[in-house]
Design an enzyme around this catalytic site. Structure first.
Site, PDB file in Angstrom:
ATOM      1  N   VAL A  19       0.834  -1.211   0.000  1.00 26.46           N
ATOM      2  CA  VAL A  19       0.000   0.000   0.000  1.00 26.46           C
ATOM      3  C   VAL A  19       0.868   1.260   0.000  1.00 26.46           C
ATOM      4  O   VAL A  19       0.649   2.177  -0.808  1.00 26.46           O
ATOM      5  CB  VAL A  19      -0.972  -0.003   1.199  1.00 26.46           C
ATOM      6  CG1 VAL A  19      -1.858   1.239   1.167  1.00 26.46           C
ATOM      7  CG2 VAL A  19      -1.834  -1.262   1.208  1.00 26.46           C
ATOM      8  N   ARG A  72      11.310  -0.833   7.177  1.00 27.16           N
ATOM      9  CA  ARG A  72      12.334  -1.571   7.934  1.00 27.16           C
ATOM     10  C   ARG A  72      13.624  -1.696   7.132  1.00 27.16           C
ATOM     11  O   ARG A  72      14.711  -1.547   7.651  1.00 27.16           O
ATOM     12  CB  ARG A  72      11.832  -2.990   8.255  1.00 27.16           C
ATOM     13  CG  ARG A  72      10.885  -3.034   9.415  1.00 27.16           C
ATOM     14  CD  ARG A  72      10.403  -4.432   9.660  1.00 27.16           C
ATOM     15  NE  ARG A  72       9.663  -4.959   8.510  1.00 27.16           N
ATOM     16  CZ  ARG A  72       8.694  -5.848   8.582  1.00 27.16           C
ATOM     17  NH1 ARG A  72       8.353  -6.350   9.753  1.00 27.16           N
ATOM     18  NH2 ARG A  72       8.067  -6.262   7.512  1.00 27.16           N
ATOM     19  N   GLY A  95     -11.120  -1.602   0.765  1.00 24.54           N
ATOM     20  CA  GLY A  95     -10.131  -1.089  -0.192  1.00 24.54           C
ATOM     21  C   GLY A  95     -10.574   0.168  -0.909  1.00 24.54           C
ATOM     22  O   GLY A  95     -10.749   1.222  -0.304  1.00 24.54           O
ATOM     23  N   ALA A 121      -6.437  19.197  -4.397  1.00 26.42           N
ATOM     24  CA  ALA A 121      -6.046  19.654  -3.056  1.00 26.42           C
ATOM     25  C   ALA A 121      -5.848  21.159  -3.011  1.00 26.42           C
ATOM     26  O   ALA A 121      -5.762  21.752  -1.939  1.00 26.42           O
ATOM     27  CB  ALA A 121      -4.761  18.946  -2.626  1.00 26.42           C
ATOM     28  N   LYS A 176     -13.183  -5.333   9.994  1.00 24.88           N
ATOM     29  CA  LYS A 176     -13.790  -4.312   9.126  1.00 24.88           C
ATOM     30  C   LYS A 176     -15.266  -4.115   9.488  1.00 24.88           C
ATOM     31  O   LYS A 176     -15.775  -2.990   9.488  1.00 24.88           O
ATOM     32  CB  LYS A 176     -13.647  -4.726   7.660  1.00 24.88           C
ATOM     33  CG  LYS A 176     -12.196  -4.655   7.172  1.00 24.88           C
ATOM     34  CD  LYS A 176     -12.030  -5.386   5.855  1.00 24.88           C
ATOM     35  CE  LYS A 176     -10.629  -5.225   5.293  1.00 24.88           C
ATOM     36  NZ  LYS A 176     -10.349  -6.140   4.187  1.00 24.88           N
TER      37      LYS A 176
HETATM   38  P1  NAP Z   1       3.093  -4.818   3.714  1.00 17.33           P
HETATM   39  O1  NAP Z   1       3.255  -4.986   2.261  1.00 17.33           O
HETATM   40  O2  NAP Z   1       3.497  -5.927   4.629  1.00 17.33           O
HETATM   41  O3  NAP Z   1       3.877  -3.486   4.125  1.00 17.33           O
HETATM   42  C1  NAP Z   1       4.107  -3.116   5.458  1.00 17.33           C
HETATM   43  C2  NAP Z   1       5.165  -2.036   5.483  1.00 17.33           C
HETATM   44  O4  NAP Z   1       5.407  -1.674   6.838  1.00 17.33           O
HETATM   45  C3  NAP Z   1       6.517  -2.474   4.904  1.00 17.33           C
HETATM   46  O5  NAP Z   1       7.034  -1.475   4.081  1.00 17.33           O
HETATM   47  C4  NAP Z   1       7.394  -2.644   6.147  1.00 17.33           C
HETATM   48  O6  NAP Z   1       8.762  -2.340   5.897  1.00 17.33           O
HETATM   49  C5  NAP Z   1       6.810  -1.598   7.059  1.00 17.33           C
HETATM   50  N1  NAP Z   1       7.075  -1.906   8.463  1.00 17.33           N
HETATM   51  C6  NAP Z   1       6.695  -2.990   9.160  1.00 17.33           C
HETATM   52  N2  NAP Z   1       7.175  -2.907  10.425  1.00 17.33           N
HETATM   53  C7  NAP Z   1       7.878  -1.751  10.490  1.00 17.33           C
HETATM   54  C8  NAP Z   1       8.624  -1.124  11.515  1.00 17.33           C
HETATM   55  N3  NAP Z   1       8.772  -1.682  12.713  1.00 17.33           N
HETATM   56  N4  NAP Z   1       9.232   0.060  11.243  1.00 17.33           N
HETATM   57  C9  NAP Z   1       9.112   0.638  10.027  1.00 17.33           C
HETATM   58  N5  NAP Z   1       8.411   0.075   9.010  1.00 17.33           N
HETATM   59  C10 NAP Z   1       7.807  -1.089   9.255  1.00 17.33           C
HETATM   60  O7  NAP Z   1       1.595  -4.476   4.081  1.00 17.33           O
HETATM   61  P2  NAP Z   1       0.503  -3.793   3.138  1.00 17.33           P
HETATM   62  O8  NAP Z   1      -0.182  -4.855   2.351  1.00 17.33           O
HETATM   63  O9  NAP Z   1       1.070  -2.623   2.463  1.00 17.33           O
HETATM   64  O10 NAP Z   1      -0.572  -3.333   4.239  1.00 17.33           O
HETATM   65  C11 NAP Z   1      -0.352  -2.202   5.056  1.00 17.33           C
HETATM   66  C12 NAP Z   1      -1.632  -1.932   5.850  1.00 17.33           C
HETATM   67  O11 NAP Z   1      -2.697  -1.683   4.933  1.00 17.33           O
HETATM   68  C13 NAP Z   1      -2.094  -3.120   6.707  1.00 17.33           C
HETATM   69  O12 NAP Z   1      -2.690  -2.640   7.861  1.00 17.33           O
HETATM   70  C14 NAP Z   1      -3.144  -3.789   5.818  1.00 17.33           C
HETATM   71  O13 NAP Z   1      -4.104  -4.504   6.565  1.00 17.33           O
HETATM   72  C15 NAP Z   1      -3.760  -2.599   5.157  1.00 17.33           C
HETATM   73  N6  NAP Z   1      -4.415  -2.850   3.874  1.00 17.33           N
HETATM   74  C16 NAP Z   1      -3.786  -3.582   2.918  1.00 17.33           C
HETATM   75  C17 NAP Z   1      -4.400  -3.769   1.694  1.00 17.33           C
HETATM   76  C18 NAP Z   1      -3.776  -4.578   0.593  1.00 17.33           C
HETATM   77  O14 NAP Z   1      -4.444  -4.849  -0.407  1.00 17.33           O
HETATM   78  N7  NAP Z   1      -2.510  -4.989   0.729  1.00 17.33           N
HETATM   79  C19 NAP Z   1      -5.659  -3.198   1.446  1.00 17.33           C
HETATM   80  C20 NAP Z   1      -6.275  -2.439   2.453  1.00 17.33           C
HETATM   81  C21 NAP Z   1      -5.636  -2.278   3.655  1.00 17.33           C
HETATM   82  P3  NAP Z   1       9.663  -3.261   4.911  1.00 17.33           P
HETATM   83  O15 NAP Z   1       9.016  -3.150   3.562  1.00 17.33           O
HETATM   84  O16 NAP Z   1      10.999  -2.646   4.942  1.00 17.33           O
HETATM   85  O17 NAP Z   1       9.583  -4.640   5.481  1.00 17.33           O
HETATM   86  N1  HSE Z   2      -6.029  -8.598   3.226  1.00 15.63           N
HETATM   87  C1  HSE Z   2      -7.089  -7.704   2.943  1.00 15.63           C
HETATM   88  C2  HSE Z   2      -8.072  -8.358   2.010  1.00 15.63           C
HETATM   89  C3  HSE Z   2      -6.563  -6.446   2.342  1.00 15.63           C
HETATM   90  O1  HSE Z   2      -7.729  -9.389   1.401  1.00 15.63           O
HETATM   91  O2  HSE Z   2      -9.193  -7.884   1.887  1.00 15.63           O
HETATM   92  C4  HSE Z   2      -7.618  -5.371   2.160  1.00 15.63           C
HETATM   93  O3  HSE Z   2      -8.053  -4.914   3.398  1.00 15.63           O
END
Ligand code: NAP
Ligand code: HSE
Length: 433
Positions: free
Chosen positions: A15, A46, A135, A34, A206
């Site tokens: 994201v 990280r 989403g 904006a 959610k």
């Molecule tokens: P992700 O790909 O696992 O990314 C998480 C990010 O957080 C990574 O860049 C990671 O760094 C960073 N991170 C983790 N621990 C950290 C720390 N201690 N210090 C600094 N940075 C840290 O997750 P994502 O899919 O983007 O999801 C992010 C959020 O959005 C979650 O809450 C998820 O539920 C939500 N979300 C996701 C989606 C989706 O479709 N993926 C949709 C809606 C909502 P590194 O990259 O360096 O490891």
């Molecule tokens: N893991 C979540 C899903 C990301 O599959 O719906 C979106 O919130």
């Protein structure tokens, strides 16, 4: 042109990288909305050495949240780290240091929403969270703002893209559950721990957030009855299809007599209805408002750019001041708010039951007899010729007429305790619309 607004992006995964991409690649368009440019001043992750395919200078990226929280030029932070810790501490650090926050982290809000919202209000800051539910679908704005004149009576949704992707691939391509889950992970749909997707946790969190918006109560998400999709197999899908239904993971909340009935579980949805036609990583929400009537929302519920779309819209809302106005009244409903009691006993509906029975005389009458003892009326029964591979066990599929969920639960426990059953039964709600 007005001075740019500087934002910090905390988390550069699926994201966060999408948010940086959108802010850079659609800069002109976003500036028009904006009223001033929005630039990524700092990002936090990280692994600073990882190639993320984004246009952000290396010296702008750090592992230290303080590069965002303590930079006075940054007014808005997008918190896009998943899970509870360190995400909660990061949110507190950002709010304490006067940043408005935009987040996609539903686990964090479902678990710590009340205290985080209180802290934000105390600090005069806002938390915007459109991306946390469904989403790219603007359901938070729809319920929190556009439908504010309505008492919401009912919400039904497909709120987890990963589960829906798995179920529809299994159904359409006969794909294997484990293979499709890996594909969902590769596409960036799944949580860091995909168990949260398939066991119903993510959809339940959610639903708790939607209930806060729609009904004005913070329901502890862990108290909402939930079942995931792990028990769904091809056999169940084939029987459902034979009966004119598909299987979807459905999150439900409805208000009646001042109480909420909430539940997340796989259910049979009638082919041709909008929920049944929601496929792949798409999400859907249907709701009923007392003035507007029935509404339906559909769109991609997971994945990089649909989620970034919601995050960036929230950043724009924050920059122009809309988020602050909305946040003041988010979830603040009046005394009509239902008690935060969750009760599924009043869910009166049809059920689909698969019993794996021994192939011997009298079994069918024994099972239908137990249902009768619990005053559950049968609408239809399917029993195919047993295959040799089944080793003497035969699936018996029963569709009931509408009955109470509790009566059904007791009847299934009674059937499973009997000596004619060779594996646990599967019982799913049947949703006709
Ligand atoms: P992700 O790909 O696992 O990314 C998480 C990010 O957080 C990574 O860049 C990671 O760094 C960073 N991170 C983790 N621990 C950290 C720390 N201690 N210090 C600094 N940075 C840290 O997750 P994502 O899919 O983007 O999801 C992010 C959020 O959005 C979650 O809450 C998820 O539920 C939500 N979300 C996701 C989606 C989706 O479709 N993926 C949709 C809606 C909502 P590194 O990259 O360096 O490891
Ligand atoms: N893991 C979540 C899903 C990301 O599959 O719906 C979106 O919130």
């Amino acid at each position: 042109m007005a001075e740019p607004v500087r934002v910090g992006v905390v988390g550069l995964g699926t994201v966060g990288s999408g948010v940086v991409r959108l802010l850079v690649e659609s800069a002109d368009h976003i500036t028009r909305h904006a009223g001033r440019p929005i630039v990524v001043e700092r990002a936090v992750c990280r692994d600073v050495g990882k190639d993320r395919g984004i246009k952000l200078a290396a010296d702008r990226i750090s592992t230290d949240i303080r590069t965002v929280s303590q930079d006075p030029s940054i007014s808005v932070a997008a918190l896009l780290v998943g899970g509870l810790e360190p995400a909660r501490s990061m949110m507190v650090e950002l709010l304490e240091n006067g940043k408005d926050v935009v987040t996609a982290n539903k686990a964090l809000l479902a678990e710590h929403g009340p205290e985080l919202f209180e802290l934000a209000r105390k600090k005069g800051r806002s938390i915007a969270f459109e991306a946390a539910v469904a989403g790219g679908i603007p359901i938070v704005a729809a319920i929190g703002e556009c439908l504010a004149a309505n008492r919401i009576e009912r919400i039904r949704g497909i709120l987890n893209g990963t589960s829906n992707f798995i179920l529809s691939k299994m159904e359409e391509d006969g794909a294997d559950y484990a293979d499709v889950l890996k594909l969902a992970q590769a596409k960036g749909y799944a949580e860091a721990d995909p168990a949260m997707d398939v066991d119903g946790t993510d959809a339940t969190q959610k639903l708790a957030i939607l209930a806060h918006l729609a009904f004005g109560v913070w329901v502890p998400w862990a108290e909402i009855p939930r079942t995931g999709i792990e028990g769904i197999d091809q056999g169940l899908m084939t029987y459902a299809s034979e009966l004119g239904y598909r299987i979807r993971l459905v999150a439900r909340a409805s208000r009646s007599d001042g109480e909420l009935a909430m539940k997340v579980a796989p259910a049979l949805v009638k082919i041709g209805t909008p929920l049944a036609e929601t496929r792949g990583a798409y999400n859907a929400v249907s709701l009923v408002g007392d003035a507007v009537g029935r509404m339906f929302f559909h769109g991609l519920g997971a994945g990089q750019m649909p989620t970034a779309s919601a995050v960036v819209a929230d950043i724009i809302d924050t920059v122009v001041g809309r988020a602050a106005i909305t946040f003041r009244t988010t979830g603040v409903l009046d005394a009509e708010s239902p008690a935060a009691r969750i009760d599924t006993a009043d869910l009166h509906e049809r059920h689909f039951l698969r019993v794996t029975a021994s192939d011997r005389p009298g079994v069918l009458s024994r099972i239908t007899g137990i249902l009768g003892e619990h005053r559950i009326s049968i609408a239809s029964v399917i029993q195919h010729e047993p295959s040799e591979a089944a080793g003497g066990a035969v699936p018996l599929v029963i569709m009931t007429h509408a009955c109470g969920a509790n009566a059904m639960k007791k009847a299934v426990a009674h059937i499973d305790a009997s000596d004619v059953v060779s594996a646990p039964s599967v019982c799913l709600s049947v949703l006709e619309e």
